[in-house]
Design a protein around this motif. Structure first.
Motif, short mmCIF file in Angstrom:
data_model
loop_
_atom_site.label_atom_id
_atom_site.label_comp_id
_atom_site.label_asym_id
_atom_site.label_seq_id
_atom_site.Cartn_x
_atom_site.Cartn_y
_atom_site.Cartn_z
N PHE B 124 44.64 98.90 22.86
CA PHE B 124 45.63 98.03 22.24
C PHE B 124 46.09 98.57 20.89
CE2 PHE B 124 46.43 94.63 19.13
CZ PHE B 124 47.56 94.05 19.68
N ILE B 127 48.28 101.65 21.07
CA ILE B 127 49.63 101.29 21.51
C ILE B 127 50.38 100.53 20.41
CG2 ILE B 127 50.96 99.98 23.23
CD1 ILE B 127 48.64 100.57 25.19
N TRP B 186 51.51 97.75 27.01
CA TRP B 186 50.09 97.36 27.01
C TRP B 186 49.80 96.37 28.15
CZ3 TRP B 186 47.69 92.65 24.72
CH2 TRP B 186 46.30 92.73 24.77
#
Lengths: 84, 189
Positions: B124, B127, B186
């Protein structure tokens, strides 16, 4: 008057963003409240951005500096110290 | 005794470069930039050693200097270009011409996750970083100053030389774009 209550999704998301950081004026608050009663998409926007912001805040980065960069930095700092 | 003598400058790089670097890297665009800021922190700290008064720990003091360097970086990044054509282009992309409703293919999708659980996967954050880098620099600056540095709105506006109204527009655009980018890369990756 009907128009006053009926704000656009564009305005609603703007107010959602603003409310994440500060208090809205009473009128804005009411407009947003009504919009969110009828608009599931903007409600989703609100839930998801709240969720992301919360997680971004608690994030701690743990990447390390590579050894070469660290050595170079140590040399630069040492030079600076030895100047004085 | 002179407080600056309590500073152990020759061990700074060993003791603090990793933790400062991690801190800075979460807040600026790239690794080289982050290295520069950490190095500048040590150099400035050394030059300002006489101002150290030992009421704060060495580490706290270095962090304070480092934060100022980061804010300088944001300020420079956002004055360099592009300050604010407050056009509606950015939002038109999401809402169509009249702004009434979300464009069908741009509206938020349901995410299959528990919103009460914190995000624990490392992916996460890498990204997020890429998504942040896609924002205009001034948007990155307002966003990072607010959500990473926790600086209040008024101070952000003064530092970057923007009006409060502009601040809200920039911040909103940053959020709407980040949400979309994260959903695409994501959630739906």
């Amino acid at each position: 008057m009907a128009n006053w209550f009926n704000i656009s999704c564009k305005k609603a998301t703007f107010l959602i963003s603003k409310k994440q950081e500060s208090k809205l004026a009473i009128g804005e608050s009411l407009q947003l409240f009504i919009h969110l009663l009828i608009c599931d998409v903007c409600k989703l926007f609100k839930t998801q951005t709240n969720y992301l912001l919360h997680n971004i805040k608690i994030h701690q980065q743990t990447e390390r500096l590579n050894e070469a960069a660290k050595e170079k930095m140590a040399t630069v700092v040492k030079d600076e110290i030895s100047k004085s | 005794m002179d407080a600056s003598r309590k500073l152990n400058a020759s061990s700074w790089v060993d003791n603090y470069s990793d933790i400062l670097y991690g801190y800075v890297l979460a807040r600026v665009n790239n690794a080289a930039q982050a290295e520069d800021i950490v190095q500048e922190t040590f150099l400035s700290a050394w030059r300002a050693r006489d101002t150290y008064n030992a009421t704060a720990s060495e580490k706290t003091w270095l962090f304070a200097i480092c934060k100022n360097k980061i804010i300088d970086y944001y300020r420079k990044a956002s004055t360099s270009k592009e300050i604010l054509a407050v056009d509606d282009e950015a939002e038109d992309y999401f809402f169509g011409d009249d702004g009434r409703h979300w464009n069908e293919n741009k509206k938020p999708q349901r995410w299959n996750l528990d919103y009460n659980k914190n995000i624990e996967n490392k992916e996460f954050y890498s990204i997020l970083k890429k998504c942040k880098n896609k924002l205009k620099e001034v948007q990155q600056s307002v966003f990072a100053m607010k959500y990473l540095e926790d600086i209040d709105t008024q101070e952000i506006c003064e530092t970057l030389g923007i009006s409060v109204q502009n601040y809200w527009v920039l911040m909103h655009r940053a959020k709407i774009q980040l949400r979309t980018c994260l959903e695409k890369n994501w959630i739906n990756a």
